[in-house]
Design a protein around this motif. Structure first.
Motif, PDB file in Angstrom:
ATOM      1  N   HIS A   1      16.699  21.012 -16.621  1.00  0.00           N
ATOM      2  CA  HIS A   1      16.608  20.852 -18.067  1.00  0.00           C
ATOM      3  C   HIS A   1      15.193  21.219 -18.526  1.00  0.00           C
ATOM      4  CE1 HIS A   1      16.458  18.917 -21.993  1.00  0.00           C
ATOM      5  NE2 HIS A   1      17.793  18.912 -21.967  1.00  0.00           N
ATOM      6  N   PRO A   2      15.049  21.875 -19.675  1.00  0.00           N
ATOM      7  CA  PRO A   2      13.715  22.262 -20.167  1.00  0.00           C
ATOM      8  C   PRO A   2      12.757  21.086 -20.328  1.00  0.00           C
ATOM      9  CG  PRO A   2      15.439  23.299 -21.490  1.00  0.00           C
ATOM     10  CD  PRO A   2      16.119  22.356 -20.554  1.00  0.00           C
ATOM     11  N   ALA A   3      13.279  19.889 -20.523  1.00  0.00           N
ATOM     12  CA  ALA A   3      12.405  18.725 -20.690  1.00  0.00           C
ATOM     13  C   ALA A   3      11.539  18.489 -19.452  1.00  0.00           C
ATOM     14  CB  ALA A   3      13.230  17.476 -20.998  1.00  0.00           C
ATOM     15  N   HIS A   4      12.061  18.829 -18.273  1.00  0.00           N
ATOM     16  CA  HIS A   4      11.277  18.670 -17.046  1.00  0.00           C
ATOM     17  C   HIS A   4      10.034  19.549 -17.075  1.00  0.00           C
ATOM     18  CE1 HIS A   4      14.153  16.250 -14.705  1.00  0.00           C
ATOM     19  NE2 HIS A   4      15.076  16.917 -15.368  1.00  0.00           N
ATOM     20  N   GLN A   5      10.224  20.796 -17.457  1.00  0.00           N
ATOM     21  CA  GLN A   5       9.096  21.729 -17.506  1.00  0.00           C
ATOM     22  C   GLN A   5       8.105  21.323 -18.600  1.00  0.00           C
ATOM     23  OE1 GLN A   5      10.109  25.857 -18.015  1.00  0.00           O
ATOM     24  NE2 GLN A   5       8.004  26.531 -17.770  1.00  0.00           N
ATOM     25  N   ILE A   6       8.603  20.879 -19.735  1.00  0.00           N
ATOM     26  CA  ILE A   6       7.720  20.459 -20.829  1.00  0.00           C
ATOM     27  C   ILE A   6       6.904  19.244 -20.412  1.00  0.00           C
ATOM     28  CG2 ILE A   6       7.669  19.539 -23.185  1.00  0.00           C
ATOM     29  CD1 ILE A   6      10.202  21.310 -23.686  1.00  0.00           C
ATOM     30  N   ALA A   7       7.532  18.281 -19.754  1.00  0.00           N
ATOM     31  CA  ALA A   7       6.802  17.101 -19.277  1.00  0.00           C
ATOM     32  C   ALA A   7       5.757  17.509 -18.247  1.00  0.00           C
ATOM     33  CB  ALA A   7       7.775  16.082 -18.684  1.00  0.00           C
ATOM     34  N   HIS A   8       6.090  18.461 -17.386  1.00  0.00           N
ATOM     35  CA  HIS A   8       5.129  18.961 -16.400  1.00  0.00           C
ATOM     36  C   HIS A   8       3.940  19.619 -17.101  1.00  0.00           C
ATOM     37  CE1 HIS A   8       3.814  20.423 -12.494  1.00  0.00           C
ATOM     38  NE2 HIS A   8       3.702  21.632 -13.023  1.00  0.00           N
ATOM     39  N   MET A   9       4.203  20.419 -18.125  1.00  0.00           N
ATOM     40  CA  MET A   9       3.124  21.068 -18.880  1.00  0.00           C
ATOM     41  C   MET A   9       2.257  20.033 -19.589  1.00  0.00           C
ATOM     42  SD  MET A   9       4.885  24.596 -20.371  1.00  0.00           S
ATOM     43  CE  MET A   9       5.634  23.733 -21.710  1.00  0.00           C
ATOM     44  N   ALA A  10       2.881  18.991 -20.140  1.00  0.00           N
ATOM     45  CA  ALA A  10       2.117  17.934 -20.811  1.00  0.00           C
ATOM     46  C   ALA A  10       1.198  17.220 -19.829  1.00  0.00           C
ATOM     47  CB  ALA A  10       3.065  16.939 -21.487  1.00  0.00           C
ATOM     48  N   ALA A  11       1.706  16.951 -18.637  1.00  0.00           N
ATOM     49  CA  ALA A  11       0.887  16.302 -17.614  1.00  0.00           C
ATOM     50  C   ALA A  11      -0.269  17.200 -17.188  1.00  0.00           C
ATOM     51  CB  ALA A  11       1.745  15.921 -16.405  1.00  0.00           C
TER      52      ALA A  11
END
Length: 134
Positions: free
Chosen positions: A4-14
């Motif tokens: 899910h794109p949310a995984h990548q977005i959370a990774h980018m935020a971190a």
């Protein structure tokens, strides 16, 4: 199956938070050291980011089937949101301590081609007065 794109977005935020933390470390001098004006300009963005992340955690809490875990997640959002309010209060205090803009006289000096606004002026001009940055 793709993630899910949310995984990548959370990774980018971190990753972004980790990178930003490096710039904020007072023990690490950088040639592009941030000024007090830069710090002040960053506060609304950081506050908004923290509030948005708290909303994400709250959303997960509401969708979590385990009631204990859901309660723990929901409880975790309270100090984050309180921190956002404290950041906004501190920002207001810092802004009040700064000298205000000079009153307009109706005439403007001729622009100078060699003059370049400071980073502080750039960062403050980039944001409307009563609108938080996102």
């Amino acid at each position: 199956m793709t993630e899910h794109p949310a995984h990548q977005i959370a990774h980018m935020a971190a990753n972004a938070a980790e990178e930003l933390r490096g710039y904020m470390n007072p023990a690490d001098p950088f040639p592009w050291e941030l000024t007090d004006g830069d710090h002040l300009a960053l506060l609304p963005r950081l506050s908004t980011a923290i509030c948005d992340l708290a909303a994400c955690i709250d959303g997960i809490a509401q969708m979590t089937a385990d009631q204990d875990a859901g309660r723990q997640l929901a409880d975790a959002t309270h100090p984050l949101l309180a921190g956002c309010a404290q950041i906004r209060d501190a920002e207001a205090t810092l802004r009040a301590d700064q000298p205000g803009p000079e009153p307009e006289t109706g005439t403007r000096p001729a622009p100078q081609a060699a003059a370049r606004p400071s980073r502080r002026a750039d960062s403050q001009a980039a944001r409307p007065a009563n609108r938080p940055e996102r």
